[in-house]
Design an enzyme around this catalytic site. Structure first.
Site, PDB file in Angstrom:
ATOM      1  N   ILE A  31      -3.512  11.880  -8.346  1.00 29.19           N
ATOM      2  CA  ILE A  31      -3.827  11.968  -6.917  1.00 29.19           C
ATOM      3  C   ILE A  31      -4.987  12.938  -6.726  1.00 29.19           C
ATOM      4  O   ILE A  31      -4.908  14.090  -7.153  1.00 29.19           O
ATOM      5  CB  ILE A  31      -2.590  12.432  -6.122  1.00 29.19           C
ATOM      6  N   ASP A  32      -6.055  12.460  -6.095  1.00 32.96           N
ATOM      7  CA  ASP A  32      -7.210  13.326  -5.863  1.00 32.96           C
ATOM      8  C   ASP A  32      -7.158  13.936  -4.469  1.00 32.96           C
ATOM      9  O   ASP A  32      -6.224  13.714  -3.706  1.00 32.96           O
ATOM     10  CB  ASP A  32      -8.518  12.561  -6.089  1.00 32.96           C
ATOM     11  N   SER A  33      -8.162  14.736  -4.146  1.00 29.97           N
ATOM     12  CA  SER A  33      -8.147  15.466  -2.879  1.00 29.97           C
ATOM     13  C   SER A  33      -8.186  14.517  -1.680  1.00 29.97           C
ATOM     14  O   SER A  33      -7.589  14.809  -0.641  1.00 29.97           O
ATOM     15  CB  SER A  33      -9.301  16.460  -2.818  1.00 29.97           C
TER      16      SER A  33
END
Length: 73
Positions: A31-33
């Site tokens: 999960i990225d920002s």
């Protein structure tokens, strides 16, 4: 709150909710920002409150603590 966030994460990345702990990092879940921001927006809708994410959260537990601190004023 942890259960709600863990369930949302599990649904988002299509994994079993039992794999998510407070110590689980968003990076380990892939999960990225941007995904994190989207989840915070979803939480805002569900909780009917504004959650201004001022700093990067690294773990599920940090996000839970952040949300709870905002809810408790």
């Amino acid at each position: 709150m942890f259960e709600k966030i863990a369930a949302m994460l599990a649904e988002h990345i299509d994994c079993d909710v039992s794999e998510i702990t407070r110590e689980t990092t968003f990076e380990s879940l892939g999960i990225d920002s941007l995904d994190t921001v989207e989840m915070v927006m979803q939480l805002e809708e569900e909780l009917d409150t504004e959650l201004e994410l001022e700093e990067k959260v690294e773990t599920v537990g940090a996000l839970v603590d952040f949300v709870e601190s905002k809810l408790n004023g």
